[in-house]
Write a protein that holds these residues in place. Structure first.
Motif, PDB file in Angstrom:
ATOM      1  N   GLY A  68       0.813  -1.210   0.000  1.00 38.82           N
ATOM      2  CA  GLY A  68       0.000   0.000   0.000  1.00 38.82           C
ATOM      3  C   GLY A  68       0.844   1.257   0.000  1.00 38.82           C
ATOM      4  N   GLU A  69       1.926   1.222   0.758  1.00 49.08           N
ATOM      5  CA  GLU A  69       2.822   2.368   0.812  1.00 49.08           C
ATOM      6  C   GLU A  69       3.528   2.562  -0.533  1.00 49.08           C
ATOM      7  OE1 GLU A  69       4.577   5.369   3.551  1.00 49.08           O
ATOM      8  OE2 GLU A  69       2.703   4.266   3.286  1.00 49.08           O
ATOM      9  N   ILE A  70       3.915   1.445  -1.174  1.00 50.12           N
ATOM     10  CA  ILE A  70       4.544   1.529  -2.499  1.00 50.12           C
ATOM     11  C   ILE A  70       3.567   2.122  -3.507  1.00 50.12           C
ATOM     12  CG2 ILE A  70       5.469   0.173  -4.427  1.00 50.12           C
ATOM     13  CD1 ILE A  70       6.656  -1.754  -2.403  1.00 50.12           C
ATOM     14  N   ASP A  71       2.307   1.692  -3.468  1.00 45.06           N
ATOM     15  CA  ASP A  71       1.300   2.218  -4.396  1.00 45.06           C
ATOM     16  C   ASP A  71       1.135   3.725  -4.224  1.00 45.06           C
ATOM     17  OD1 ASP A  71       0.908  -0.278  -5.449  1.00 45.06           O
ATOM     18  OD2 ASP A  71      -0.884  -0.724  -4.253  1.00 45.06           O
ATOM     19  N   ARG A  72       1.152   4.196  -2.986  1.00 44.05           N
ATOM     20  CA  ARG A  72       1.021   5.638  -2.742  1.00 44.05           C
ATOM     21  C   ARG A  72       2.236   6.396  -3.279  1.00 44.05           C
ATOM     22  NH1 ARG A  72      -1.585   3.508   1.823  1.00 44.05           N
ATOM     23  NH2 ARG A  72       0.341   3.377   3.035  1.00 44.05           N
ATOM     24  N   LEU A  73       3.424   5.816  -3.097  1.00 44.97           N
ATOM     25  CA  LEU A  73       4.634   6.446  -3.645  1.00 44.97           C
ATOM     26  C   LEU A  73       4.540   6.550  -5.168  1.00 44.97           C
ATOM     27  CD1 LEU A  73       7.700   7.324  -3.540  1.00 44.97           C
ATOM     28  CD2 LEU A  73       8.211   4.888  -3.829  1.00 44.97           C
ATOM     29  N   ILE A  74       4.110   5.470  -5.803  1.00 42.12           N
ATOM     30  CA  ILE A  74       4.018   5.459  -7.263  1.00 42.12           C
ATOM     31  C   ILE A  74       3.032   6.506  -7.752  1.00 42.12           C
ATOM     32  CG2 ILE A  74       3.275   4.068  -9.239  1.00 42.12           C
ATOM     33  CD1 ILE A  74       4.398   1.605  -7.782  1.00 42.12           C
ATOM     34  N   GLU A  75       1.882   6.600  -7.094  1.00 42.67           N
ATOM     35  CA  GLU A  75       0.872   7.560  -7.517  1.00 42.67           C
ATOM     36  C   GLU A  75       1.363   8.997  -7.396  1.00 42.67           C
ATOM     37  OE1 GLU A  75      -2.433   8.718  -9.326  1.00 42.67           O
ATOM     38  OE2 GLU A  75      -1.862   6.610  -8.990  1.00 42.67           O
ATOM     39  N   ALA A  76       2.194   9.247  -6.381  1.00 41.45           N
ATOM     40  CA  ALA A  76       2.684  10.606  -6.142  1.00 41.45           C
ATOM     41  C   ALA A  76       3.905  10.957  -6.994  1.00 41.45           C
ATOM     42  CB  ALA A  76       3.017  10.785  -4.662  1.00 41.45           C
ATOM     43  N   ASN A  77       4.556   9.943  -7.592  1.00 39.56           N
ATOM     44  CA  ASN A  77       5.806  10.198  -8.326  1.00 39.56           C
ATOM     45  C   ASN A  77       5.840   9.432  -9.646  1.00 39.56           C
ATOM     46  OD1 ASN A  77       7.712  11.625  -6.123  1.00 39.56           O
ATOM     47  ND2 ASN A  77       6.536  10.010  -5.112  1.00 39.56           N
ATOM     48  N   ASN A  87      18.109  11.134  -2.028  1.00 31.82           N
ATOM     49  CA  ASN A  87      18.096  11.335  -0.574  1.00 31.82           C
ATOM     50  C   ASN A  87      16.763  11.913  -0.113  1.00 31.82           C
ATOM     51  OD1 ASN A  87      20.746  10.422  -0.271  1.00 31.82           O
ATOM     52  ND2 ASN A  87      21.604  12.467  -0.640  1.00 31.82           N
ATOM     53  N   HIS A  88      16.191  12.803  -0.921  1.00 34.40           N
ATOM     54  CA  HIS A  88      14.920  13.434  -0.557  1.00 34.40           C
ATOM     55  C   HIS A  88      13.796  12.406  -0.511  1.00 34.40           C
ATOM     56  CE1 HIS A  88      11.739  16.403  -0.282  1.00 34.40           C
ATOM     57  NE2 HIS A  88      11.152  15.848  -1.347  1.00 34.40           N
ATOM     58  N   ILE A  89      13.743  11.508  -1.508  1.00 33.67           N
ATOM     59  CA  ILE A  89      12.661  10.521  -1.545  1.00 33.67           C
ATOM     60  C   ILE A  89      12.799   9.527  -0.402  1.00 33.67           C
ATOM     61  CG2 ILE A  89      13.619   8.690  -3.018  1.00 33.67           C
ATOM     62  CD1 ILE A  89      10.203  10.329  -3.558  1.00 33.67           C
ATOM     63  N   GLN A  90      14.055   9.207  -0.031  1.00 39.66           N
ATOM     64  CA  GLN A  90      14.266   8.287   1.091  1.00 39.66           C
ATOM     65  C   GLN A  90      13.813   8.914   2.409  1.00 39.66           C
ATOM     66  OE1 GLN A  90      18.485   7.654   0.354  1.00 39.66           O
ATOM     67  NE2 GLN A  90      18.110   5.575  -0.366  1.00 39.66           N
ATOM     68  N   GLN A  91      14.036  10.210   2.563  1.00 39.93           N
ATOM     69  CA  GLN A  91      13.606  10.902   3.786  1.00 39.93           C
ATOM     70  C   GLN A  91      12.094  11.088   3.816  1.00 39.93           C
ATOM     71  OE1 GLN A  91      15.869  14.545   3.853  1.00 39.93           O
ATOM     72  NE2 GLN A  91      17.850  13.478   3.987  1.00 39.93           N
ATOM     73  N   THR A  92      11.505  11.300   2.636  1.00 47.55           N
ATOM     74  CA  THR A  92      10.066  11.526   2.563  1.00 47.55           C
ATOM     75  C   THR A  92       9.278  10.238   2.808  1.00 47.55           C
ATOM     76  OG1 THR A  92      10.476  13.280   0.947  1.00 47.55           O
ATOM     77  CG2 THR A  92       8.217  12.466   1.124  1.00 47.55           C
ATOM     78  N   TRP A  93       9.846   9.118   2.411  1.00 53.88           N
ATOM     79  CA  TRP A  93       9.179   7.822   2.561  1.00 53.88           C
ATOM     80  C   TRP A  93      10.060   6.902   3.417  1.00 53.88           C
ATOM     81  CZ3 TRP A  93       4.364   7.302   0.260  1.00 53.88           C
ATOM     82  CH2 TRP A  93       4.009   8.304  -0.648  1.00 53.88           C
ATOM     83  N   PRO A  94      10.173   7.180   4.714  1.00 51.34           N
ATOM     84  CA  PRO A  94      11.105   6.442   5.578  1.00 51.34           C
ATOM     85  C   PRO A  94      10.722   4.975   5.792  1.00 51.34           C
ATOM     86  CG  PRO A  94       9.712   7.884   6.883  1.00 51.34           C
ATOM     87  CD  PRO A  94       9.446   8.225   5.452  1.00 51.34           C
TER      88      PRO A  94
END
Length: 534
Positions: free
Chosen positions: A484-493, A516-523
């Protein structure tokens, strides 16, 4: 010089196997050594020199057109030959650093390795990288210091460099007398004999073995000058004082390397290296799998695919999976379970390799490499068993260092291009990504030479002209975590998301800051540079 040996626990059916790779920096003499080993094993009758012209240029281990044209190895070749009642499976790996992934995966399938070092250059960058891969898997290494018939560095200096750079105990088992035009041969420290190179480093030189009682034996006075004998005696005294004696147990554990000197081009020292493999190298070793270790003595057949090669036969769009047998006795026609899919696969036409040549394998034992013809069913990392649900580990994908957008010259050949990219991606050297947005394929490679090889192979093997242009991405990372978290990341990016050839999601970063920004945003998600093959 003393030698400590360790008894093998392998059963008789497994004992007469040595599966090994040759690792080296480009131009250290790896292909020449390979061919001389094959000559000794009776597998070929004339060495095809890489730098020769015409028919003689076609080195048996370098069978692809681009390899013959450029005089380099860009893909792993498997060659099986017999020598003194032992079956040797030689895996000749690419020396160029741009193809290190192929070499890495090949090293998962061997039990030992020969490290070839140029006597004038010593340890080079690619040698160090490949050695570290061997170290991670505790692969025992025999060292061959090549090109002693040319100007060379001091042997003690080379020994010190191996010990310091690679953190290995070094135990010379042969020792050179002179170098370049003054190269007289090597003294066998284990068996006390002088291996004399008659005619020095000249072409057509012959080798004579002179049994000795030691370096002071008067028989040496007939073939060596007083100065050479004195230098040899001084060197051997220093070796005995400074170097540990060869200990096979330490070698098998990956802590010590026996060192041989010679010249592959002059066929000097090659037989001694092969004898050393037969005498000291391990029989097939246990292999790590999920949950347990698989011993070669087990009755049931197991194996794993470490390489897939497309178009070995250019007249047929064949794909051959290279499978290392880990346990059991394989018989032609067996049905094996593919652990990744749970499906059964009948292996009716297994292949034994000699570079590009092949013959049917009626049976195979642990340590053997067989080819399984398939049409995309098998992939690198697949485990095949007689029924047990296990998976061999340690065969990863690596994040590419160069990303390029594919440019197709003829839009009418988009279907052929897709087939070419997917076929060649199966080999595990080139990675292919399909962005969620946009129609252009993205290819990922480790080095520029891979792009040249890829373009050449697409044109030669598929009759499709394609080029590569800059992509807006700097690096790629596999995404792992909650679906679910991966799906949300994909939809946003969506503009930065692609799928690899297995459909796994990949984040395509434009630079390190964005990564680095995406790793911090999606810990809660993991962005990994390697992906264990399913």
């Amino acid at each position: 010089m003393s030698v400590t040996t360790a008894a093998s626990a392998a059963v008789p059916a497994i004992q007469p196997r040595r599966t090994f790779a040759i690792i080296a920096h480009p131009d250290a003499g790896k292909t020449t050594l390979t061919e001389k080993l094959l000559l000794l094993g009776g597998a070929i009758h004339l060495a095809g020199q890489v730098k020769a012209r015409g028919e003689r240029r076609r080195a048996r281990s370098d069978w692809m057109k681009i390899e013959q044209d450029r005089g380099i190895s860009v893909t792993t070749s498997v060659m099986t030959f017999d020598y003194e009642d032992i079956t040797f499976n030689l895996l000749d790996t690419p020396g160029h650093e741009d193809f290190s992934e192929d070499t890495y995966r090949t090293l998962t399938a061997v039990d030992s390795a020969i490290m070839v070092i140029d006597a004038a250059k010593g340890i080079e960058a690619q040698t160090r990288k490949l050695f570290e891969v061997c170290r991670m898997r505790d692969v025992p290494i025999i060292t061959f210091i090549n090109k002693m018939d040319r100007e060379a560095r001091d042997p003690f200096e080379l020994m010190d460099e191996i010990a310091d750079t690679l953190a290995l105990d070094v135990a010379p088992v042969s020792w050179p007398v002179g170098s370049g035009s003054d190269f007289r041969g090597c003294y066998d420290l284990l068996d006390n004999q002088m291996l004399l190179l008659e005619g020095g480093g000249a072409a057509g030189s012959k080798k004579t073995a002179i049994a000795c009682k030691g370096v002071d034996d008067e028989r040496l006075a007939k073939v060596m000058s007083d100065e050479q004998r004195a230098k040899l005696a001084e060197d051997v005294e220093l070796i005995e004082a400074a170097c540990p004696p060869f200990d096979q147990e330490s070698y098998l554990e990956g802590h010590m390397t026996p060192v041989y000197f010679g010249s592959a081009l002059r066929d000097f020292g090659v037989k001694e290296v092969l004898d050393g493999l037969a005498r000291f190298a391990p029989s097939p070793r246990p292999q790590p799998a999920d949950g347990r270790t698989v011993a070669p003595e087990e009755d049931k057949v197991t194996g794993f695919v470490f390489k897939v090669q497309a178009n070995m036969d250019k007249n047929h769009r064949d794909r051959v999976a290279f499978m290392r047998i880990c346990s059991g006795k394989f018989r032609r026609g067996m049905k094996l379970r593919q652990s990744r899919t749970g499906k059964s696969l009948a292996v009716y036409n297994p292949i034994l390799f000699f570079a590009q040549s092949r013959e049917l394998a009626e049976e195979a034992f642990p340590g053997d490499i067989i080819g399984v013809p398939n049409h995309g069913t098998l992939r690198v990392g697949d485990t095949l068993t007689e029924g047990e649900d296990i998976r061999f580990t340690g065969i990863p994908n690596f994040a590419p260092e160069i990303l390029r957008r594919v440019r197709l010259d003829d839009p009418m050949k988009s279907k052929q291009l897709r087939g070419a990219l997917e076929d060649l991606a199966e080999e595990g050297v080139t990675q292919v990504f399909r962005p969620v947005l946009g129609a252009s394929w993205i290819v990922g490679v480790v080095g520029q030479l891979q792009l040249d090889v890829l373009a050449t192979r697409i044109e030669v093997e598929y009759n499709v002209k394609a080029g590569f242009e800059a992509a807006p991405y700097d690096t790629a990372r596999w995404i792992d975590g909650d679906k679910g978290e991966i799906d949300r990341l994909i939809e946003a990016n969506r503009g930065s998301i692609a799928e690899d050839r297995d459909g796994a999601p990949v984040f395509m970063a434009r630079n390190n800051w964005e990564l680095n920004h995406i790793q911090q945003t999606w810990p809660d998600l993991r962005f990994t540079a390697t992906r264990e093959r399913a």
